[in-house]
Design an enzyme around this catalytic site. Structure first.
Site, PDB file in Angstrom:
ATOM      1  N   ASN A 222     -30.889  52.120  53.012  1.00 40.32           N
ATOM      2  CA  ASN A 222     -29.719  52.624  52.266  1.00 40.32           C
ATOM      3  C   ASN A 222     -29.523  54.099  52.607  1.00 40.32           C
ATOM      4  OD1 ASN A 222     -31.291  54.289  50.325  1.00 40.32           O
ATOM      5  ND2 ASN A 222     -32.113  52.293  49.742  1.00 40.32           N
ATOM      6  N   ASP A 290     -33.813  46.691  46.975  1.00 43.99           N
ATOM      7  CA  ASP A 290     -34.055  45.622  46.001  1.00 43.99           C
ATOM      8  C   ASP A 290     -34.598  44.360  46.651  1.00 43.99           C
ATOM      9  OD1 ASP A 290     -33.336  46.959  43.658  1.00 43.99           O
ATOM     10  OD2 ASP A 290     -31.211  46.794  44.191  1.00 43.99           O
ATOM     11  N   LYS A 300     -38.431  40.962  68.780  1.00 43.51           N
ATOM     12  CA  LYS A 300     -37.008  41.195  68.522  1.00 43.51           C
ATOM     13  C   LYS A 300     -36.241  39.877  68.481  1.00 43.51           C
ATOM     14  CE  LYS A 300     -33.034  43.683  70.166  1.00 43.51           C
ATOM     15  NZ  LYS A 300     -32.364  44.178  71.336  1.00 43.51           N
ATOM     16  N   PRO A 317     -40.853  44.256  44.540  1.00 40.78           N
ATOM     17  CA  PRO A 317     -41.410  44.603  43.222  1.00 40.78           C
ATOM     18  C   PRO A 317     -40.637  45.769  42.621  1.00 40.78           C
ATOM     19  CG  PRO A 317     -42.810  45.401  45.003  1.00 40.78           C
ATOM     20  CD  PRO A 317     -41.766  44.548  45.636  1.00 40.78           C
ATOM     21  N   ASP A 318     -40.451  45.760  41.296  1.00 42.47           N
ATOM     22  CA  ASP A 318     -39.791  46.895  40.635  1.00 42.47           C
ATOM     23  C   ASP A 318     -40.881  47.893  40.247  1.00 42.47           C
ATOM     24  OD1 ASP A 318     -38.563  48.695  38.828  1.00 42.47           O
ATOM     25  OD2 ASP A 318     -36.943  47.249  38.554  1.00 42.47           O
ATOM     26  N   ILE A 319     -40.960  48.962  41.016  1.00 46.81           N
ATOM     27  CA  ILE A 319     -42.064  49.927  40.842  1.00 46.81           C
ATOM     28  C   ILE A 319     -41.921  50.665  39.513  1.00 46.81           C
ATOM     29  CG2 ILE A 319     -43.284  51.853  41.920  1.00 46.81           C
ATOM     30  CD1 ILE A 319     -41.824  50.975  44.565  1.00 46.81           C
ATOM     31  N   PHE A 337     -34.262  56.985  37.809  1.00 45.09           N
ATOM     32  CA  PHE A 337     -32.954  57.438  38.272  1.00 45.09           C
ATOM     33  C   PHE A 337     -32.065  56.206  38.409  1.00 45.09           C
ATOM     34  CE2 PHE A 337     -32.488  61.916  39.842  1.00 45.09           C
ATOM     35  CZ  PHE A 337     -33.619  62.406  39.217  1.00 45.09           C
ATOM     36  N   LYS A 351     -30.367  50.087  31.802  1.00 44.66           N
ATOM     37  CA  LYS A 351     -31.573  50.270  32.627  1.00 44.66           C
ATOM     38  C   LYS A 351     -32.716  50.895  31.826  1.00 44.66           C
ATOM     39  CE  LYS A 351     -29.692  50.214  37.123  1.00 44.66           C
ATOM     40  NZ  LYS A 351     -29.065  50.900  38.206  1.00 44.66           N
TER      41      LYS A 351
END
Ligand code: CTP
Length: 409
Positions: A222, A290, A300, A317-319, A337, A351
């Site tokens: 991202n 995500d 490749k 995993p959601d840290i 954040f 959130k």
């Protein structure tokens, strides 16, 4: 760099251990370190100004209101002229004055006015050392950035046994050298003790994007530049915190005074975060991917083989959620954040609840230049309400957030 050529302001308090400070002066002078001495009224009951003056080679300062002394160098300049202030012996009374910011004699005034690190070598009766008031004062002084050496344990002049004996001159000398060496690698003037409210606190910060490999040449990523997270880590370190910065792949130099751990994927970031625990606060600024590809090809992928038609993803995993989960290792303060393009407040509040964190710093990334840019407009959302800060540089936002974190801890 050697400590020779540097200088120390030595405050000698009133205790039987004051005689050991004469030996300390000798060791310092032998190493080429200049010493200016301040002798308290109680200190003068134990050593004479004459012995200190002969050993330091300088006039000994004793009185806040002495015209002769002030004409030579005023007490404010005196407090800043040396590279380090050392209090040996640091009596219970001197510690109490410094912890509470009193300025009713030369020693306490110098301790309040100085912009240099302070090292204390306490010396007192064991019951006094263990008294709740002295414990409180030491904790306060440590939080203010004061360093301590000793006391040692052993038989005391009063006949009792336990901790309270002033550290030996050689140990104090070693601590002084360590602090002077540290001082030489940082800016000429160390931050004043009062500006180090995070001293003794450990903080985990995450920053940057994560890269989730598809094959050896392609990955999912991202637009995060890592700038906001790096600025937060630097601002917290500047306030005295011991910061571990776990960063995804970014093109930024390591911030000063921070333990930087570079990772690539969300799974690696989670592992590095787990190893950094326990901490007092965690600030999760990273834009963690995500999802990641279910499979990472070793070679490749070829267009001709149909690659590109479907890429199967699994959730990462959601840290933040894991760090904020209740348990013995949960930091006192967990800050997330939230980069949003719409319904900023509603999404941030959702959130805050779903991730279990204490604060969310929400930013509107629909505005051009925020993602990857140098400026940020953020809203700090806590269970008590939301506060939008004026648009500012990411450094300024980080500084403000670090101050809030220091106040909360
Ligand atoms: N975060 C994390 N680990 C993840 C995803 C997010 O630690 N796998 C943290 C981020 O560092 C940030 C916060 O969670 O502090 C919010 O990230 P965000 O991507 O906005 O939240 P998501 O849960 O992914 O929600 P969304 O559905 O908006 O993507």
């Amino acid at each position: 760099m050697s400590a020779a050529g540097r200088s120390v302001l030595l405050i000698v308090g009133g205790g039987i251990a004051a005689y050991k400070s004469l030996e300390l002066v000798r060791l310092l002078r032998k190493a080429g370190i200049g010493v200016t001495a301040v002798l308290t009224k109680a200190g003068a009951e134990f050593v004479t100004p004459m012995s200190l003056s002969v050993l330091t080679g300088e006039t000994v300062r004793q009185d806040l209101f002495s015209q002769a002394d002030e004409a030579e160098i005023d007490h404010i300049s005196l407090s800043r002229a040396a590279d380090l202030v050392v209090v040996a012996p640091a009596t219970a009374d001197l510690m109490a004055k410094a912890a509470h910011g009193h300025a009713n004699d030369l020693a306490s005034t110098v301790l309040l006015a100085t912009d240099k690190r302070v090292l204390m070598a306490p010396a007192m009766n064991v019951r006094m050392w263990e008294h709740a008031a002295v414990r409180r004062n030491q904790a306060q002084l440590e939080a203010d950035g004061v360093a301590f050496v000793g006391p040692d344990e052993g038989e005391m002049a009063c006949g009792e046994y336990g901790p309270g004996r002033m550290a030996e001159p050689a140990a104090i000398f070693e601590a002084i050298q360590g602090l002077l060496d540290g001082a030489s690698s940082t800016p000429a003037i160390l931050p004043p003790p009062a500006a180090r409210p995070m001293a003794g606190k450990r903080v985990l910060v995450t920053a940057g994007p994560t890269h989730e490999p598809i094959d050896p040449v392609r990955y999912i990523a991202n637009r995060s530049s890592g700038r906001q997270g790096y600025a937060v880590a630097e601002a917290l370190a500047a306030l005295g915190a011991e910061v571990t910065l776990v960063s995804g792949p970014v093109d930024l130099p390591a911030p000063a005074g921070v333990n930087l751990q570079k990772v690539e994927t969300a799974s690696q970031m989670r592992q590095a975060c787990e190893s950094a625990l326990p901490v007092d606060a965690a600030v999760m600024v990273a834009a963690v991917a995500d999802w990641r590809p279910r499979e990472t090809a070793n070679t490749k992928l070829k267009k001709a083989a149909g690659f590109g038609a479907t890429l199967e993803l699994v959730e990462n995993p959601d840290i933040l959620r894991a760090v904020a989960a209740k348990g013995p290792k949960r930091p006192k303060l967990v800050v997330g954040f939230a980069a949003e393009t719409d319904a900023l407040l509603a999404n941030a509040r959702a959130k805050l609840a779903s991730k279990g964190c204490d604060w969310i710093v929400a930013n509107d990334v629909s505005q051009p230049g925020v993602m990857g840019g140098a400026e940020n407009t953020v809203t700090l959302v806590t269970p008590r309400g939301a506060e939008t800060w004026p648009q500012a540089s990411k450094t300024e936002v980080a500084r403000k957030l670090a101050e809030r974190i220091a106040a909360a801890l």
